[in-house]
Design an enzyme around this catalytic site. Structure first.
Site, PDB file in Angstrom:
ATOM      1  N   GLY A  10      31.306  41.203  33.865  1.00 34.68           N
ATOM      2  CA  GLY A  10      31.369  39.851  34.407  1.00 34.68           C
ATOM      3  C   GLY A  10      32.690  39.625  35.108  1.00 34.68           C
ATOM      4  O   GLY A  10      33.301  40.558  35.635  1.00 34.68           O
ATOM      5  N   CYS A  11      33.158  38.413  35.068  1.00 36.32           N
ATOM      6  CA  CYS A  11      34.410  38.024  35.727  1.00 36.32           C
ATOM      7  C   CYS A  11      35.584  38.820  35.182  1.00 36.32           C
ATOM      8  O   CYS A  11      35.802  38.861  33.975  1.00 36.32           O
ATOM      9  CB  CYS A  11      34.632  36.528  35.500  1.00 36.32           C
ATOM     10  SG  CYS A  11      36.248  35.955  36.025  1.00 36.32           S
ATOM     11  N   PHE A  12      36.353  39.441  36.064  1.00 37.03           N
ATOM     12  CA  PHE A  12      37.474  40.248  35.585  1.00 37.03           C
ATOM     13  C   PHE A  12      38.569  39.415  34.948  1.00 37.03           C
ATOM     14  O   PHE A  12      39.333  39.908  34.134  1.00 37.03           O
ATOM     15  CB  PHE A  12      38.024  41.211  36.634  1.00 37.03           C
ATOM     16  CG  PHE A  12      38.393  40.664  37.997  1.00 37.03           C
ATOM     17  CD1 PHE A  12      38.811  39.375  38.213  1.00 37.03           C
ATOM     18  CD2 PHE A  12      38.315  41.517  39.090  1.00 37.03           C
ATOM     19  CE1 PHE A  12      39.162  38.919  39.481  1.00 37.03           C
ATOM     20  CE2 PHE A  12      38.673  41.085  40.368  1.00 37.03           C
ATOM     21  CZ  PHE A  12      39.098  39.776  40.558  1.00 37.03           C
ATOM     22  N   TRP A  13      38.657  38.125  35.276  1.00 32.92           N
ATOM     23  CA  TRP A  13      39.640  37.262  34.606  1.00 32.92           C
ATOM     24  C   TRP A  13      39.357  37.195  33.114  1.00 32.92           C
ATOM     25  O   TRP A  13      40.271  37.217  32.299  1.00 32.92           O
ATOM     26  CB  TRP A  13      39.615  35.851  35.172  1.00 32.92           C
ATOM     27  CG  TRP A  13      39.960  35.696  36.608  1.00 32.92           C
ATOM     28  CD1 TRP A  13      40.662  36.556  37.408  1.00 32.92           C
ATOM     29  CD2 TRP A  13      39.630  34.582  37.428  1.00 32.92           C
ATOM     30  NE1 TRP A  13      40.775  36.043  38.672  1.00 32.92           N
ATOM     31  CE2 TRP A  13      40.157  34.823  38.716  1.00 32.92           C
ATOM     32  CE3 TRP A  13      38.934  33.394  37.208  1.00 32.92           C
ATOM     33  CZ2 TRP A  13      40.029  33.925  39.766  1.00 32.92           C
ATOM     34  CZ3 TRP A  13      38.803  32.499  38.253  1.00 32.92           C
ATOM     35  CH2 TRP A  13      39.334  32.759  39.528  1.00 32.92           C
ATOM     36  N   CYS A  14      38.080  37.092  32.746  1.00 29.43           N
ATOM     37  CA  CYS A  14      37.681  37.006  31.331  1.00 29.43           C
ATOM     38  C   CYS A  14      37.991  38.295  30.594  1.00 29.43           C
ATOM     39  O   CYS A  14      38.568  38.274  29.505  1.00 29.43           O
ATOM     40  CB  CYS A  14      36.183  36.723  31.203  1.00 29.43           C
ATOM     41  SG  CYS A  14      35.667  35.113  31.801  1.00 29.43           S
TER      42      CYS A  14
END
Length: 176
Positions: A10-14
């Site tokens: 998913g989102c690489f920030w997460c």
């Protein structure tokens, strides 16, 4: 001696926010892999037309955090049963994917994926791809350490913070 692993959940920030601060993890770098566009930008990847996934490159000390255990954490920090999506984030750029760099990583990834599948932790079948890493493209600097730099933004407080909290509880002993 350190090793590296590349995966997308998913989102690489997460993913970056969850892994930062874990014992044995030396660095987490957001980026892109698995596509056909050289040197892709965040804006290009977000269109879903480059073939890239948002990923993290994890540099770790295998004496403290084994590749096997890192993969078990990976299978916990995202939903590996949803094809091309994590929560409200939809598109191939958010797919569940493990990029291996050699035959040993490939075997280990397949073994851990089978272990997770056979344990029935998830109600649905796993859709996580396991594929050879062709190239890792680091994301633009503004995406590095995004959560710690912007904890009060809407996405960070609504999506990332609860995920980080959940993982810190589940893997308390793994954090420094």
């Amino acid at each position: 001696m350190s090793e590296q692993a590349v995966f997308g959940g998913g989102c690489f920030w997460c993913v970056e926010a969850v892994l930062n601060g874990m014992k044995g993890i030396l660095a987490v770098t957001p980026g892109y892999a698995g596509g056909h566009t050289p040197e892709p930008t965040y804006e290009q990847v977000c269109t879903g037309t480059t073939g890239h996934a948002e990923v993290v490159r994890v540099t770790f000390d295998p004496a403290i955090m084994s590749y096997d255990d890192l993969l078990r954490i990976f299978f916990t920090l995202h939903d590996p049963t949803t094809l091309n999506r994590q929560g409200n984030d939809c598109g191939t750029q958010y797919r569940s994917v493990i990029f291996y760099s050699d035959d040993q990583q490939k075997k280990t990834a397949q073994s851990v994926r089978d272990e997770i599948e056979n344990s029935h932790i998830w109600d649905q079948k796993l859709v996580t791809e396991i594929t050879l890493l062709d190239h890792f493209w680091p994301a633009e600097e503004l995406h590095h350490d995004y959560y710690s730099k912007h904890p009060l933004t809407g996405y960070c407080s609504a999506v990332i913070a609860p995920k980080v909290s959940k993982m810190r509880k589940a893997f308390f002993s793994r954090y420094q």
